[in-house]
Scaffold this motif. Structure first.
Motif, PDB file in Angstrom:
ATOM      1  N   GLN A 148       0.846  -1.184   0.000  1.00  0.00           N
ATOM      2  CA  GLN A 148       0.000   0.000   0.000  1.00  0.00           C
ATOM      3  C   GLN A 148       0.888   1.242   0.000  1.00  0.00           C
ATOM      4  OE1 GLN A 148      -3.507  -0.173   2.611  1.00  0.00           O
ATOM      5  NE2 GLN A 148      -2.849  -2.226   3.257  1.00  0.00           N
ATOM      6  N   SER A 149       0.565   2.169  -0.855  1.00  0.00           N
ATOM      7  CA  SER A 149       1.354   3.389  -0.963  1.00  0.00           C
ATOM      8  C   SER A 149       0.970   4.376   0.131  1.00  0.00           C
ATOM      9  CB  SER A 149       1.161   4.032  -2.335  1.00  0.00           C
ATOM     10  OG  SER A 149      -0.201   4.399  -2.516  1.00  0.00           O
ATOM     11  N   THR A 150       1.925   5.195   0.524  1.00  0.00           N
ATOM     12  CA  THR A 150       1.693   6.335   1.405  1.00  0.00           C
ATOM     13  C   THR A 150       2.404   7.521   0.756  1.00  0.00           C
ATOM     14  OG1 THR A 150       3.693   6.171   2.778  1.00  0.00           O
ATOM     15  CG2 THR A 150       1.822   4.748   3.381  1.00  0.00           C
ATOM     16  N   PRO A 151       2.258   8.725   1.277  1.00  0.00           N
ATOM     17  CA  PRO A 151       3.000   9.848   0.689  1.00  0.00           C
ATOM     18  C   PRO A 151       4.507   9.621   0.634  1.00  0.00           C
ATOM     19  CG  PRO A 151       1.249  10.681   2.065  1.00  0.00           C
ATOM     20  CD  PRO A 151       1.271   9.190   2.269  1.00  0.00           C
ATOM     21  N   LEU A 152       5.036   8.737   1.475  1.00  0.00           N
ATOM     22  CA  LEU A 152       6.453   8.401   1.427  1.00  0.00           C
ATOM     23  C   LEU A 152       6.614   6.937   1.019  1.00  0.00           C
ATOM     24  CD1 LEU A 152       7.736  10.505   4.463  1.00  0.00           C
ATOM     25  CD2 LEU A 152       8.113  10.945   2.033  1.00  0.00           C
ATOM     26  N   GLU A 153       7.115   6.073   1.909  1.00  0.00           N
ATOM     27  CA  GLU A 153       7.409   4.684   1.524  1.00  0.00           C
ATOM     28  C   GLU A 153       6.144   3.829   1.379  1.00  0.00           C
ATOM     29  OE1 GLU A 153      10.361   6.510   4.232  1.00  0.00           O
ATOM     30  OE2 GLU A 153       8.249   6.025   4.396  1.00  0.00           O
ATOM     31  N   PRO A 154       6.243   2.749   0.572  1.00  0.00           N
ATOM     32  CA  PRO A 154       5.183   1.739   0.591  1.00  0.00           C
ATOM     33  C   PRO A 154       5.238   0.957   1.907  1.00  0.00           C
ATOM     34  CG  PRO A 154       6.481   1.615  -1.441  1.00  0.00           C
ATOM     35  CD  PRO A 154       7.231   2.496  -0.493  1.00  0.00           C
ATOM     36  N   PHE A 155       4.079   0.518   2.372  1.00  0.00           N
ATOM     37  CA  PHE A 155       3.970  -0.320   3.565  1.00  0.00           C
ATOM     38  C   PHE A 155       3.110  -1.533   3.224  1.00  0.00           C
ATOM     39  CE2 PHE A 155       5.300   3.606   5.459  1.00  0.00           C
ATOM     40  CZ  PHE A 155       5.890   3.287   6.676  1.00  0.00           C
ATOM     41  N   ARG A 156       3.161  -2.531   4.083  1.00  0.00           N
ATOM     42  CA  ARG A 156       2.271  -3.668   3.959  1.00  0.00           C
ATOM     43  C   ARG A 156       2.048  -4.274   5.339  1.00  0.00           C
ATOM     44  NH1 ARG A 156       6.291  -8.181   1.039  1.00  0.00           N
ATOM     45  NH2 ARG A 156       7.594  -8.578   2.885  1.00  0.00           N
ATOM     46  N   LEU A 157       0.964  -5.033   5.454  1.00  0.00           N
ATOM     47  CA  LEU A 157       0.667  -5.792   6.667  1.00  0.00           C
ATOM     48  C   LEU A 157       0.804  -7.270   6.352  1.00  0.00           C
ATOM     49  CD1 LEU A 157      -2.466  -3.736   7.742  1.00  0.00           C
ATOM     50  CD2 LEU A 157      -0.345  -3.873   9.052  1.00  0.00           C
ATOM     51  N   GLY A 162       0.317 -15.353  14.193  1.00  0.00           N
ATOM     52  CA  GLY A 162      -1.042 -15.055  14.640  1.00  0.00           C
ATOM     53  C   GLY A 162      -1.322 -13.589  14.859  1.00  0.00           C
ATOM     54  N   ASP A 163      -0.302 -12.755  14.796  1.00  0.00           N
ATOM     55  CA  ASP A 163      -0.468 -11.308  14.929  1.00  0.00           C
ATOM     56  C   ASP A 163      -0.441 -10.659  13.545  1.00  0.00           C
ATOM     57  OD1 ASP A 163      -0.594 -11.352  17.681  1.00  0.00           O
ATOM     58  OD2 ASP A 163       1.518 -10.786  17.977  1.00  0.00           O
ATOM     59  N   TRP A 164      -0.788  -9.391  13.520  1.00  0.00           N
ATOM     60  CA  TRP A 164      -0.532  -8.544  12.364  1.00  0.00           C
ATOM     61  C   TRP A 164       0.854  -7.930  12.558  1.00  0.00           C
ATOM     62  CZ3 TRP A 164      -4.447  -7.553   8.619  1.00  0.00           C
ATOM     63  CH2 TRP A 164      -5.713  -8.070   8.938  1.00  0.00           C
ATOM     64  N   ALA A 165       1.569  -7.694  11.483  1.00  0.00           N
ATOM     65  CA  ALA A 165       2.858  -7.009  11.559  1.00  0.00           C
ATOM     66  C   ALA A 165       2.930  -5.975  10.449  1.00  0.00           C
ATOM     67  CB  ALA A 165       4.015  -7.996  11.446  1.00  0.00           C
ATOM     68  N   LEU A 166       3.420  -4.795  10.801  1.00  0.00           N
ATOM     69  CA  LEU A 166       3.548  -3.706   9.842  1.00  0.00           C
ATOM     70  C   LEU A 166       4.978  -3.666   9.318  1.00  0.00           C
ATOM     71  CD1 LEU A 166       2.411  -1.141   8.467  1.00  0.00           C
ATOM     72  CD2 LEU A 166       3.183   0.138  10.484  1.00  0.00           C
ATOM     73  N   GLN A 167       5.117  -3.649   8.001  1.00  0.00           N
ATOM     74  CA  GLN A 167       6.429  -3.585   7.375  1.00  0.00           C
ATOM     75  C   GLN A 167       6.520  -2.378   6.451  1.00  0.00           C
ATOM     76  OE1 GLN A 167       6.940  -7.454   5.436  1.00  0.00           O
ATOM     77  NE2 GLN A 167       8.151  -8.143   7.181  1.00  0.00           N
ATOM     78  N   ALA A 168       7.713  -1.781   6.415  1.00  0.00           N
ATOM     79  CA  ALA A 168       8.005  -0.672   5.518  1.00  0.00           C
ATOM     80  C   ALA A 168       9.005  -1.124   4.475  1.00  0.00           C
ATOM     81  CB  ALA A 168       8.565   0.506   6.307  1.00  0.00           C
ATOM     82  N   GLN A 169       8.831  -0.656   3.252  1.00  0.00           N
ATOM     83  CA  GLN A 169       9.779  -0.986   2.193  1.00  0.00           C
ATOM     84  C   GLN A 169      10.912   0.034   2.203  1.00  0.00           C
ATOM     85  OE1 GLN A 169       8.216  -1.047  -1.813  1.00  0.00           O
ATOM     86  NE2 GLN A 169       9.848  -2.377  -2.532  1.00  0.00           N
ATOM     87  N   ILE A 170      12.109  -0.445   2.484  1.00  0.00           N
ATOM     88  CA  ILE A 170      13.295   0.401   2.520  1.00  0.00           C
ATOM     89  C   ILE A 170      14.130   0.064   1.291  1.00  0.00           C
ATOM     90  CG2 ILE A 170      15.266   1.141   3.887  1.00  0.00           C
ATOM     91  CD1 ILE A 170      12.543   1.587   5.234  1.00  0.00           C
ATOM     92  N   GLY A 171      14.264   0.991   0.381  1.00  0.00           N
ATOM     93  CA  GLY A 171      14.912   0.663  -0.889  1.00  0.00           C
ATOM     94  C   GLY A 171      13.946  -0.066  -1.798  1.00  0.00           C
ATOM     95  N   GLU A 172      14.472  -0.686  -2.841  1.00  0.00           N
ATOM     96  CA  GLU A 172      13.604  -1.303  -3.836  1.00  0.00           C
ATOM     97  C   GLU A 172      13.042  -2.648  -3.415  1.00  0.00           C
ATOM     98  OE1 GLU A 172      15.503  -1.488  -7.585  1.00  0.00           O
ATOM     99  OE2 GLU A 172      15.693   0.686  -7.824  1.00  0.00           O
TER     100      GLU A 172
END
Length: 274
Positions: A148-157, A162-172
């Motif tokens: 999912q795009s944001t004004p800066l980096e893409p993120f994903r869940l 068993g939990d949710w985890a938030l990840q940020a794309q750093i670099g390509e």
């Protein structure tokens, strides 16, 4: 002051420079996320200066809205939660376990982070304006394995044990996990023990290391001790060490938008920084 009736919504929206429609829509939510993160910085100056953070609404308004200051996740989250409730959103407060900076991607750390889940009726979205140098500048659908795009980096869940985890794309092609969370609702009182621990324990990172950050539409400012890093949206970064107090204070005021006029002991704190 514990209810939305005690909250000065006009002052909050003026503080973040929001002039859009005050309707509980996706567009308004995204606009508030961007405006909040661009104007109210992440910072832990009070704990570094020996002042415990207070989470009651009166203190949050006095510090983050009227005082030109920032705060850390609990302060951002509780202030934003109140604003969104006042605007008519259905909001659930959540707790996260920070994994940023850990070597074990499956680590079970303490519940020391706060984020919000907003129910828009046809979808649920995560909003989080208080995760320091990697805070979200937009909102994310509560949906697994979707970039999912944001004004800066893409993120994903993603799903993590068993939990949710938030990840940020750093670099390509590099994904880094910021924190993990579940959907157990939290109440404001649930954050008080962690807040007291983080802002008063002598060995807490929030007591021993100065941190400040702010995100705009094209860059992130991050201050750790005396080192200032500016991450640009194109992937480039500038780093420099602040050697003098005047330069340090200028960075706090100009780049991080922190009003330092009411702070005592700031020079002594700077002298202690690595």
């Amino acid at each position: 002051m514990t209810t939305t009736a005690d909250f000065d919504l006009d002052a909050y929206l003026t503080r973040i420079g929001f002039t859009g429609q005050r309707t509980p829509t996706r567009a308004t939510l995204d606009a508030i996320a961007a405006a909040h993160t661009a104007t109210i910085p992440f910072e832990n100056l009070d704990p570094v200066l020996g002042v415990p953070n207070r989470l009651d609404l009166a203190s949050l308004q006095a510090k983050l809205v009227d005082g030109g200051r920032g705060g850390y996740c609990f302060e951002h989250g509780l202030l934003l939660r109140t604003a969104l409730l006042t605007l008519g959103y259905r909001v659930t407060a959540l707790a996260g376990r920070v994994l940023w900076g850990t070597d074990d991607p499956h680590a079970i750390t303490g519940r020391t982070h706060m984020l919000l889940l907003v129910d828009l009726g046809d979808e649920r979205r995560i909003i989080d304006t208080g995760f320091g140098g990697m805070t979200l500048t937009g909102t994310l659908r509560l949906e697994l394995d979707t970039v999912q795009s944001t004004p800066l980096e893409p993120f994903r869940l993603i799903e993590l044990d068993g939990d949710w985890a938030l990840q940020a794309q750093i670099g390509e092609d590099r994904w880094r996990t910021t924190y993990r969370f579940d959907l157990q609702p939290q109440h404001p009182i649930d954050y008080e023990p962690a807040n007291w621990y983080l802002s008063t324990w002598p060995q807490s990172r929030f007591v021993t290391m100065l941190m400040a950050a702010r995100a705009t539409t094209d860059r992130r400012y991050a201050l750790a001790g005396r080192q200032l890093t500016v991450h640009h949206a194109d992937g480039t970064a500038e780093r420099r060490v602040l050697t003098g107090f005047d330069e340090f204070r200028t960075v706090l005021e100009r780049d991080l938008l922190i009003d330092t006029s009411g702070l005592t002991g700031l020079r002594a704190a700077f002298d202690r920084l690595d």
